[in-house]
Design a protein around this motif. Structure first.
Motif, PDB file in Angstrom:
ATOM      1  N   LEU A 181       0.858  -1.196   0.000  1.00  0.00           N
ATOM      2  CA  LEU A 181       0.000   0.000   0.000  1.00  0.00           C
ATOM      3  C   LEU A 181       0.888   1.238   0.000  1.00  0.00           C
ATOM      4  CD1 LEU A 181      -2.526  -1.030   2.815  1.00  0.00           C
ATOM      5  CD2 LEU A 181      -2.786  -1.360   0.353  1.00  0.00           C
ATOM      6  N   ARG A 182       0.373   2.316  -0.589  1.00  0.00           N
ATOM      7  CA  ARG A 182       1.101   3.593  -0.531  1.00  0.00           C
ATOM      8  C   ARG A 182       0.115   4.695  -0.188  1.00  0.00           C
ATOM      9  NH1 ARG A 182       6.223   2.833  -3.215  1.00  0.00           N
ATOM     10  NH2 ARG A 182       6.165   0.854  -4.365  1.00  0.00           N
ATOM     11  N   ASP A 183       0.549   5.572   0.707  1.00  0.00           N
ATOM     12  CA  ASP A 183      -0.280   6.739   1.017  1.00  0.00           C
ATOM     13  C   ASP A 183      -0.177   7.727  -0.132  1.00  0.00           C
ATOM     14  OD1 ASP A 183      -1.883   8.265   3.057  1.00  0.00           O
ATOM     15  OD2 ASP A 183      -0.273   9.695   2.665  1.00  0.00           O
ATOM     16  N   THR A 184      -1.296   8.349  -0.453  1.00  0.00           N
ATOM     17  CA  THR A 184      -1.318   9.256  -1.614  1.00  0.00           C
ATOM     18  C   THR A 184      -0.816  10.659  -1.277  1.00  0.00           C
ATOM     19  OG1 THR A 184      -3.621   9.793  -1.132  1.00  0.00           O
ATOM     20  CG2 THR A 184      -3.233   8.005  -2.702  1.00  0.00           C
ATOM     21  N   GLY A 185      -0.258  10.820  -0.070  1.00  0.00           N
ATOM     22  CA  GLY A 185       0.302  12.125   0.290  1.00  0.00           C
ATOM     23  C   GLY A 185      -0.517  12.877   1.318  1.00  0.00           C
ATOM     24  N   TYR A 186      -1.689  12.283   1.689  1.00  0.00           N
ATOM     25  CA  TYR A 186      -2.567  12.964   2.654  1.00  0.00           C
ATOM     26  C   TYR A 186      -2.397  12.434   4.086  1.00  0.00           C
ATOM     27  CZ  TYR A 186      -4.929  14.794  -1.468  1.00  0.00           C
ATOM     28  OH  TYR A 186      -5.217  15.435  -2.653  1.00  0.00           O
ATOM     29  N   GLY A 187      -1.521  11.458   4.263  1.00  0.00           N
ATOM     30  CA  GLY A 187      -1.351  10.849   5.587  1.00  0.00           C
ATOM     31  C   GLY A 187      -0.907  11.864   6.624  1.00  0.00           C
ATOM     32  N   ARG A 188      -1.533  11.810   7.779  1.00  0.00           N
ATOM     33  CA  ARG A 188      -1.181  12.761   8.838  1.00  0.00           C
ATOM     34  C   ARG A 188      -1.682  12.239  10.186  1.00  0.00           C
ATOM     35  NH1 ARG A 188      -5.906  14.414   6.480  1.00  0.00           N
ATOM     36  NH2 ARG A 188      -7.478  15.431   7.806  1.00  0.00           N
ATOM     37  N   ASN A 212      -3.283  15.302  20.106  1.00  0.00           N
ATOM     38  CA  ASN A 212      -1.814  15.238  20.084  1.00  0.00           C
ATOM     39  C   ASN A 212      -1.298  14.435  18.889  1.00  0.00           C
ATOM     40  OD1 ASN A 212      -1.556  16.546  22.710  1.00  0.00           O
ATOM     41  ND2 ASN A 212      -2.426  14.632  23.523  1.00  0.00           N
ATOM     42  N   GLY A 213      -2.125  14.375  17.831  1.00  0.00           N
ATOM     43  CA  GLY A 213      -1.727  13.581  16.666  1.00  0.00           C
ATOM     44  C   GLY A 213      -1.676  12.098  16.980  1.00  0.00           C
ATOM     45  N   ASP A 214      -2.539  11.666  17.940  1.00  0.00           N
ATOM     46  CA  ASP A 214      -2.519  10.264  18.390  1.00  0.00           C
ATOM     47  C   ASP A 214      -3.014   9.287  17.327  1.00  0.00           C
ATOM     48  OD1 ASP A 214      -1.611  11.051  20.843  1.00  0.00           O
ATOM     49  OD2 ASP A 214      -3.585  11.080  21.792  1.00  0.00           O
ATOM     50  N   HIS A 215      -3.864   9.767  16.423  1.00  0.00           N
ATOM     51  CA  HIS A 215      -4.516   8.872  15.463  1.00  0.00           C
ATOM     52  C   HIS A 215      -3.952   9.106  14.062  1.00  0.00           C
ATOM     53  CE1 HIS A 215      -6.979   8.485  18.942  1.00  0.00           C
ATOM     54  NE2 HIS A 215      -7.524   9.684  18.798  1.00  0.00           N
ATOM     55  N   LEU A 216      -3.962   8.065  13.260  1.00  0.00           N
ATOM     56  CA  LEU A 216      -3.369   8.110  11.919  1.00  0.00           C
ATOM     57  C   LEU A 216      -4.464   8.158  10.866  1.00  0.00           C
ATOM     58  CD1 LEU A 216      -0.706   7.858  10.264  1.00  0.00           C
ATOM     59  CD2 LEU A 216      -1.064   5.370  10.305  1.00  0.00           C
ATOM     60  N   LYS A 217      -4.468   9.211  10.050  1.00  0.00           N
ATOM     61  CA  LYS A 217      -5.455   9.333   8.962  1.00  0.00           C
ATOM     62  C   LYS A 217      -4.707   9.187   7.649  1.00  0.00           C
ATOM     63  CE  LYS A 217      -9.569  11.949   7.693  1.00  0.00           C
ATOM     64  NZ  LYS A 217     -10.355  10.720   7.606  1.00  0.00           N
ATOM     65  N   VAL A 218      -5.203   8.324   6.779  1.00  0.00           N
ATOM     66  CA  VAL A 218      -4.508   8.040   5.502  1.00  0.00           C
ATOM     67  C   VAL A 218      -5.509   8.012   4.348  1.00  0.00           C
ATOM     68  CG1 VAL A 218      -2.688   6.662   6.600  1.00  0.00           C
ATOM     69  CG2 VAL A 218      -4.747   5.520   5.802  1.00  0.00           C
ATOM     70  N   THR A 219      -4.952   8.149   3.157  1.00  0.00           N
ATOM     71  CA  THR A 219      -5.686   7.825   1.934  1.00  0.00           C
ATOM     72  C   THR A 219      -4.739   6.958   1.125  1.00  0.00           C
ATOM     73  OG1 THR A 219      -6.785   9.966   2.010  1.00  0.00           O
ATOM     74  CG2 THR A 219      -6.942   8.739  -0.050  1.00  0.00           C
ATOM     75  N   VAL A 220      -5.095   5.705   0.908  1.00  0.00           N
ATOM     76  CA  VAL A 220      -4.137   4.750   0.329  1.00  0.00           C
ATOM     77  C   VAL A 220      -4.628   4.187  -0.999  1.00  0.00           C
ATOM     78  CG1 VAL A 220      -3.253   4.070   2.586  1.00  0.00           C
ATOM     79  CG2 VAL A 220      -5.111   2.772   1.591  1.00  0.00           C
ATOM     80  N   ASN A 236       5.569   7.791  10.450  1.00  0.00           N
ATOM     81  CA  ASN A 236       6.837   7.742   9.689  1.00  0.00           C
ATOM     82  C   ASN A 236       6.938   6.517   8.790  1.00  0.00           C
ATOM     83  OD1 ASN A 236       7.034   6.140  12.132  1.00  0.00           O
ATOM     84  ND2 ASN A 236       9.204   5.903  11.693  1.00  0.00           N
ATOM     85  N   LEU A 237       6.133   5.477   9.050  1.00  0.00           N
ATOM     86  CA  LEU A 237       6.190   4.256   8.227  1.00  0.00           C
ATOM     87  C   LEU A 237       5.496   4.426   6.879  1.00  0.00           C
ATOM     88  CD1 LEU A 237       5.401   1.450  10.858  1.00  0.00           C
ATOM     89  CD2 LEU A 237       7.628   2.317  10.148  1.00  0.00           C
ATOM     90  N   ILE A 238       4.684   5.476   6.737  1.00  0.00           N
ATOM     91  CA  ILE A 238       3.871   5.583   5.514  1.00  0.00           C
ATOM     92  C   ILE A 238       4.200   6.824   4.675  1.00  0.00           C
ATOM     93  CG2 ILE A 238       1.964   4.399   6.694  1.00  0.00           C
ATOM     94  CD1 ILE A 238       0.550   7.268   6.481  1.00  0.00           C
ATOM     95  N   THR A 239       5.111   7.670   5.176  1.00  0.00           N
ATOM     96  CA  THR A 239       5.407   8.912   4.450  1.00  0.00           C
ATOM     97  C   THR A 239       6.316   8.656   3.251  1.00  0.00           C
ATOM     98  OG1 THR A 239       7.159   9.288   6.052  1.00  0.00           O
ATOM     99  CG2 THR A 239       5.098  10.466   6.426  1.00  0.00           C
ATOM    100  N   ASN A 240       6.448   9.650   2.392  1.00  0.00           N
ATOM    101  CA  ASN A 240       7.348   9.617   1.223  1.00  0.00           C
ATOM    102  C   ASN A 240       7.061   8.452   0.278  1.00  0.00           C
ATOM    103  OD1 ASN A 240       8.676  11.861   2.362  1.00  0.00           O
ATOM    104  ND2 ASN A 240       9.951  10.477   3.601  1.00  0.00           N
TER     105      ASN A 240
END
Length: 562
Positions: free
Chosen positions: A489-496, A501-509, A529-533
């Motif tokens: 899977l790859r995040d499309t650049g929207y992962g944050r 406190n940024g505890d939860h991970l939001k992605v678009t894959v 950090n595992l899904i960026t770039n």
């Protein structure tokens, strides 16, 4: 986290079931993993029927129990309906007493005080029955090990009917009837009923003698569904039927007491998960913070204004419980941290001032944090009382049985138990429990497991798949929400990271150029950090529907990423 992929059934089995049901391979695979291999079994799974419930008279002693109750009614005896102070016990008492009171007036209820009487049948409760001329006690969700107490009642000319679902000891109490599908000599076809489920079978038997049908008992199923969810029993077989219809009652025509709780929420349709995390803690809070009778009063109330008053009292108990639970959990975690110089297989903590009503919740929290069989002790009168919780795959009840020479009294299930012991036995017990667990547990069980049903491609995630998966509900032990794994899977650049406190991970894959799909991973913000770039990753997830401004879209509910 350990990711374990369940074995895939043989392709010929998948092909045969997919063809007979006209579904794709993935659905056939999920059904086979749940022990469903024929059209008839699938029909019962997707379309539970009340006619699938077993004849209650198949349960050992049922005929004797019904005859004794009928004789009590005929002779105008006073009947005391007695039950434990947790959700399973209070729903059982509300169910059996309200059913009996619908045609017979001489019925009263009794919930023991958690602090002065402790768990289960009590001498104080028997004395109350004797002082108030009760000659029959129906004990619910307790009693199968109360040998001395039932013997004591017998001397006072009080008969006992026991409805329990806990494992009996080698000797049974001298009760008139013992309804417990876990009895060695009971051939009842389903032995995973909760206490309220056994109480319901007694009501079903009584009602059949009175010429009523199962449809007449539907209004009581909201209580049974709540107990099934709260007691974490398997949602298979008879439990699945009872939970399925009970949820319908909760959502379409709940009893006034439930309505008083539900009206304070903003949810239109409640799932079994909502019952477990919204309704059950409030019912439990009464027995934890004040007295379980408050819960019975709420569950039996027929006047909405009075029910709202009871519900607001219980809401306060629940708020108080949450504060205490947090405070004690922090103290207990600190105790474990202070003793981490040696690698242990168990967590055992004790403080004499901890509130007995919340030690079970604290034990669950510690187990989630350190993932070890856990015991939380506090002072109870002149003894120590503890709540035990276990990790998936390890039977804590058996471990306690191996430490029985240090224990005064214990009872419970594979994953949750309670016990009392003398203070001078505490250190002996602690050493022995660590020894038993270290010698019997598979070390891999000390790492939390995510059990994956199937590896899939993202293009298999469709509205049609979601529609079918929703029909797998109600979910629970042995029928958990299907969990999938997808690779590359790859995040499309929207992962944050989202949340305070940024505890939860939001992605678009996306996967190999597939249409992107959104996902949310609660408490996975530290994995950003595992899904960026655009780096490829694997994920374990269930499927969820996200509702936003009136639009419903599919999303991945992430459990873990690697």
């Amino acid at each position: 986290m350990r990711w374990t992929i369940k074995p895939r059934p043989e392709q010929r089995q998948i092909d045969a079931l997919a063809k007979s049901l006209n579904v794709d391979d993935l659905i056939a695979q999920l059904l086979l993993q749940r022990g469903i291999s024929t059209f008839e079994e699938a029909k019962k799974f997707f379309r539970p029927q009340l006619s699938d419930l077993h004849d209650p008279f198949l349960m050992k002693d049922m005929n004797i129990a019904v005859n004794r109750i009928e004789r009590a009614i005929e002779d105008h005896e006073n009947i005391l309906v007695f039950g434990d102070y947790d959700v399973d016990g209070t729903t059982s008492v509300a169910l059996v007493s309200s059913y009996l009171q619908s045609f017979y007036p001489n019925i009263a209820t009794y919930i023991p005080d958690r602090y002065t009487e402790g768990y289960g049948v009590s001498f104080q409760g028997i004395d109350f029955a004797h002082d108030n001329c009760f000659s029959l006690i129906i004990a619910l969700d307790c009693g199968v090990k109360a040998i001395d107490k039932v013997r004591y009642a017998k001397k006072k000319d009080i008969d006992f009917i026991i409805c329990d679902h806990h494992r009996p000891g080698s000797e049974l109490p001298p009760a008139v009837a013992i309804l417990d599908p876990k009895r060695e000599d009971c051939d009842y076809p389903y032995d995973e009923l909760c206490g309220c489920g056994v109480g319901f079978k007694l009501v079903q038997a009584l009602s059949s003698r009175r010429g009523e049908t199962i449809e007449d008992l539907i209004p009581y199923l909201d209580l049974v569904a709540t107990a099934i969810g709260a007691d974490i029993v398997p949602i298979t077989g008879e439990n699945r039927v009872l939970a399925y219809y009970g949820l319908q009652v909760i959502n379409s025509d709940p009893r006034i007491g439930f309505k008083a709780i539900i009206d304070q929420m903003k949810k239109s349709v409640l799932t079994i998960t909502d019952v477990v995390f919204i309704i059950a803690p409030r019912i439990n809070a009464a027995g934890r913070m004040e007295h379980g009778q408050h819960a019975v009063n709420l569950l039996k109330e027929t006047n909405l204004d009075r029910a709202l008053t009871f519900a607001s009292q219980i809401e306060k108990f629940n708020a108080d419980r949450r504060g205490l639970d947090q405070e004690i959990t922090e103290e207990a975690l600190q105790q474990i941290l202070d003793n981490q110089e040696e690698k242990k297989f168990t967590s055992v903590v004790y403080k004499d001032s901890w509130h007995k009503g919340v030690i079970g919740i604290v034990a669950s929290r510690l187990t989630e944090t350190y993932y070890r069989p856990t015991l939380v002790f506090t002072k109870s009168g002149d003894k120590l009382a503890a709540s035990a919780r276990s990790v998936k795959g390890f039977d804590v009840y058996n471990a306690l049985q191996d430490c029985a020479d240090c224990i005064e009294q214990f009872g419970g299930h594979k994953y949750a138990a309670g016990l009392t012991l003398l203070e001078e036995q505490f250190e002996n017990f602690k050493t022995q429990f660590e020894q038993v667990v270290s010698q019997t547990i598979d070390p891999k069980l000390l790492t939390p497991e995510i059990s994956v049903d199937a590896q899939i491609e993202l293009n298999q995630v469709t509205p049609k798949l979601m529609r079918i998966l929703k029909q797998f509900a109600p979910f629970g032990p042995e029928n958990m929400t299907p969990v999938f794994m997808a690779e590359n899977l790859r995040d499309t650049g929207y992962g944050r990271g989202v949340g305070e406190n940024g505890d939860h991970l939001k992605v678009t894959v996306s996967q190999n150029g597939s249409i992107p799909i959104g996902g949310i991973g609660f408490n996975l913000g530290n994995k950003l950090n595992l899904i960026t770039n655009q780096q490829p990753f694997s994920a374990v997830f269930s499927l969820d529907e996200n509702e936003w401004q009136g639009n419903v879209s599919l999303q991945l509910k992430l459990r873990d990423v690697k």
